[in-house]
Design a protein around this motif. Structure first.
Motif, PDB file in Angstrom:
ATOM      1  N   LYS A   2      77.470  30.894  13.333  1.00 60.63           N
ATOM      2  CA  LYS A   2      78.719  30.237  12.968  1.00 60.63           C
ATOM      3  C   LYS A   2      78.382  28.874  12.373  1.00 60.63           C
ATOM      4  CE  LYS A   2      79.951  27.610  17.050  1.00 60.63           C
ATOM      5  NZ  LYS A   2      80.972  27.222  17.973  1.00 60.63           N
ATOM      6  N   GLN A   3      79.177  28.451  11.448  1.00 66.00           N
ATOM      7  CA  GLN A   3      78.994  27.145  10.843  1.00 66.00           C
ATOM      8  C   GLN A   3      79.375  26.089  11.873  1.00 66.00           C
ATOM      9  OE1 GLN A   3      81.072  26.508   7.166  1.00 66.00           O
ATOM     10  NE2 GLN A   3      80.248  24.443   6.948  1.00 66.00           N
ATOM     11  N   CYS A   4      78.636  24.961  11.843  1.00 68.02           N
ATOM     12  CA  CYS A   4      78.903  23.890  12.798  1.00 68.02           C
ATOM     13  C   CYS A   4      78.587  22.543  12.159  1.00 68.02           C
ATOM     14  CB  CYS A   4      78.057  24.073  14.058  1.00 68.02           C
ATOM     15  SG  CYS A   4      76.291  23.904  13.759  1.00 68.02           S
TER      16      CYS A   4
END
Length: 179
Positions: A2-4
């Protein structure tokens, strides 16, 4: 995946991580020690190290002016000193005296080597490159030193080992934010 946020990803990739200490100075001034998270070997022949130092750090001024440095790899016995060297500016504190860092004279210059480190490399700066808010100083190794005490293990910042907890729990050190 997931993008963070960048900070979240850095915390994941930065464990375990190697740390080093850089020693620098100006003539007729006390030597200064800075804790580094950003460094690497860059050449075998001739042997070279690169260290990255923030433009607003006291050590940046010293490295720019004197063109020599020692890169030392701290032992577990130096955990508290390594943490403190990353929390205080050499502009205000003589870290070697204040934190009880053991030193001896090197061969390249009047910059001392750290006797409780597992290894020290005396370097002559041959190049520097600006990299955003840091400068990368590239030093050719002129003299190398090892600690003959085999009980001295290299210090890493690791979160799941009590020996390294003092460093691993300090977010500023993990993220390379040297005060």
């Amino acid at each position: 995946m997931k993008q963070c946020e960048y900070k979240q990803a850095v915390l994941k990739m930065n464990r375990p991580s190697r740390i080093a200490l850089a020693v620098s100075k100006l003539p007729d001034k006390p030597a200064n020690v800075i804790t580094l998270g950003w460094f690497m070997r860059t050449s075998i022949k001739p042997p070279m190290f690169a260290i990255s130092v923030g433009l607003n750090r006291y050590s940046y001024q010293l490295l720019s002016d004197y063109r020599k440095f020692v890169i030392a790899f701290p032992s577990i016995q130096m955990a508290d000193q390594t943490l403190k060297c990353g929390q205080f500016s050499g502009k205000n504190v003589n870290k070697i005296e204040e934190f009880g860092i053991n030193i001896e004279k090197g061969k390249l210059s009047d910059i001392p080597i750290l006797t409780d480190a597992v290894a020290n490399f005396e370097c002559k700066t041959i190049s520097q490159i600006r990299s955003g808010d840091h400068t990368i100083f590239i030093g050719e190794v002129k003299y190398s030193w090892i600690n003959e005490n085999n009980e001295f293990e290299q210090l890493f910042s690791i979160t799941d080992n009590d020996k390294y907890k003092i460093l691993a729990n300090n977010e500023d050190v993990i993220l390379g934010k040297i005060k």
